[in-house]
Design an enzyme around this catalytic site. Sequence first.
Site, PDB file in Angstrom:
ATOM      1  N   TYR A 112       0.672  -1.283  -0.008  1.00  0.00           N
ATOM      2  CA  TYR A 112       0.031  -0.063  -0.003  1.00  0.00           C
ATOM      3  C   TYR A 112       0.804   1.433   0.047  1.00  0.00           C
ATOM      4  CZ  TYR A 112      -4.338  -2.472   0.353  1.00  0.00           C
ATOM      5  OH  TYR A 112      -5.488  -3.361   0.270  1.00  0.00           O
ATOM      6  N   GLU A 198      -6.037 -28.836  10.227  1.00  0.00           N
ATOM      7  CA  GLU A 198      -5.999 -27.842   8.936  1.00  0.00           C
ATOM      8  C   GLU A 198      -6.750 -26.799   9.265  1.00  0.00           C
ATOM      9  OE1 GLU A 198      -7.223 -30.037   5.618  1.00  0.00           O
ATOM     10  OE2 GLU A 198      -7.676 -28.140   4.690  1.00  0.00           O
ATOM     11  N   ASP A 250      -7.820 -32.624   5.782  1.00  0.00           N
ATOM     12  CA  ASP A 250      -8.887 -33.224   4.742  1.00  0.00           C
ATOM     13  C   ASP A 250      -8.377 -34.191   4.213  1.00  0.00           C
ATOM     14  OD1 ASP A 250     -10.946 -30.308   4.257  1.00  0.00           O
ATOM     15  OD2 ASP A 250     -11.030 -31.554   5.981  1.00  0.00           O
TER      16      ASP A 250
END
Lengths: 308, 387
Positions: A112, A198, A250
């Site tokens: 920025y 996770e 997962d």
Amino acid sequence: MEVGMARRKFAMQPEPQSRLLLTSVRGFVRSLVEDISNGRSPSIALERYRTYCSDPLGNCACSSDTPFAKDFISIDKHPQAAHRLAGLLRVLSIVQQLLQQNKHASKRDIFYMDPALFVDQAVVDHIISDICILLNCSRHHLNVVPVGKGLVMGWLRFKESGRTVSCIKNPNTDYPIPVCLEDVEDIVSVAQYILVVEKETVFQRLANDKFCDRNRCIVVTGRGYPDVPTRRFLRYLVEQLCLPVYCLVDSDPYGFDILTTYRFGSTQMAYDAKLMRVPEMRWLGVLPSDFEEFNLPDRCLLNLTPEG
Amino acid sequence: MEETQSDSDLIRSTLFYSDQRLCSADILSPAQARARIEVAVLNFLKTLSSPNPAVSDLHLINRRSENCGLRRGLLSDVSSVFLSHSFCRRSLMRANDAKAFVRVWKVMEMCFMILGEDKLVTQRELFYRLLSDSPQYFNSQEQVNSTVQDVVSLLRCTRHSLGLMASSRGTIIGRLILHDPGEESLDCTILGSAGHAISGDFNLLKNLAFQSDARYIIVVEKDAVFQRLSEDRLFNQLPSILITAKGYPDLATRFLLHRLSETFPSITIFALVDWNPAGLAILCTYKFGSISMGLESYRYACNVKWLGLREGDLHLIPESAFLEFKPRDHQISKSLLSSTFLPDSYKMELQTMVEAGRRAEIEALYCHGFDFLGKYIAGKIVQADYI
């Protein structure tokens, strides 16, 4: 050394401190200015590192600690190198300010400060990695720190900047993982293992079910792909406490990718991998063989998407 | 809804006009919420097994701007957006509505089970549970969230009463001591720059006690700016509390802010947002509430003043830091300009934004040095430069 091209290479520095870094930065810029004022085209050499081996036979001597290639940025060879060099110098000036004022900023903050020049966040990320390789230091040495994402809970107590963080008092409450590992000391724990999950949802489910009341462990999550502070904190816990580490992700390519990031490091930050990887980590689940073992109904299984 | 002559007489004669028309969601205990779900099921079965059997439609409070009004506080300067008694229907009989109809029942079933287990889940976890339970009906988080709002409109109870925890995205730091009954008190001046994470459990937030000597609360849009100000310890230079929801505010952060404003009525609340329509929308959500959660959101409206970034500050921002409006910016500004609650002074600022077609982020001020932001904020407060 090729004729007409000057290469910049700095000697290996074991523990760069802010003052040393500032000296390196000044030296680097001075030599660039000298080149330009003598009519020579400035160019920079950057080493490239890798955390994976692409030799299918597996018998090679490569390691993530040694560079496998060199990247040259030189203006007379590539016109877009001027833009790349401009970006590098801009970030370097910001880093100099941070080190001089002992302040910290995130990669996004840096973007920025000049969005018209950088155009995209990814450009800033690459430049910062380039600077780390150039100055042979880690990102946090430049005082570039992310907004912390990781959470920890369980049987743990440590000090952060002198203040005691006692996770064990509220074993089912999450605490943010400290962004600057340098501020952490005095880790004390009687946990039996470390569990890395996770997803934040799983972490919150364990908290809500009061998992740490019945199990003496430390639970850590990176909320998806783990950021650098989470990985460094995990490595630090493992080194200090010597506990077994289990990972629950997962059963899909993303989960597997996250597991490998924790265990082996990421390709983006290959030069830093040895400080952040946890090769001792064990894959607890969810394993594809668990579908049968735990009688998961078919409707729970989703098809792989094209991205996966 | 056509108003007859007697209706408008009635409306003009009532003292608490807007309160008559306000539709509210009740805060219920798990047993009461389960009872309401049971009533909904029993009514459905009654119609189904009646002499003229029919699948009854679901009547939900309309969550669109045509059904919303602005309620001005009588004794305070807080205005809030509320929803009125206009309904929309979900029907099994309409082809493209049938799945939405079934989704409402599926979510009610799942909430009934969760309440029975005496648990609290996040909307994200609800999404995963629904996905593994009925994948043919649910395929995105947004769908689950909007179905949850359908259930809230149907049963007229808050989302928290259904066993759904608010996302704990907000953080707070500054001159404040939090007392959680049964726990040690927490001094928010000695925390790391990440601050203290605001819990998503409304029961916990309800019972917190506060101690503070702050004169201001500064609501910050973005986490990065919050951490910059925390690191600079702005709250010690200016006696204040800093709070952020890291973007669009969640209900838990708004609830805590509301509680703080009630406990300390003399504290002024300021907002520090980006110079873009999304920033203004975030400020308006803190100030007036939102339409999408209109049944419960009005409770947590606070009198927040717009400190920055505003038109008068643009000269501090370098040309290179301005970015072009994206289509989304135009969308948001159109919806804000057509809303009932936007005060004139805000409208003028927004129109300037739209006419120039440019936006800027707060971080653009960093070009004057990292500590400039603190000086900018202090200067504006001292000069009373806020609206």
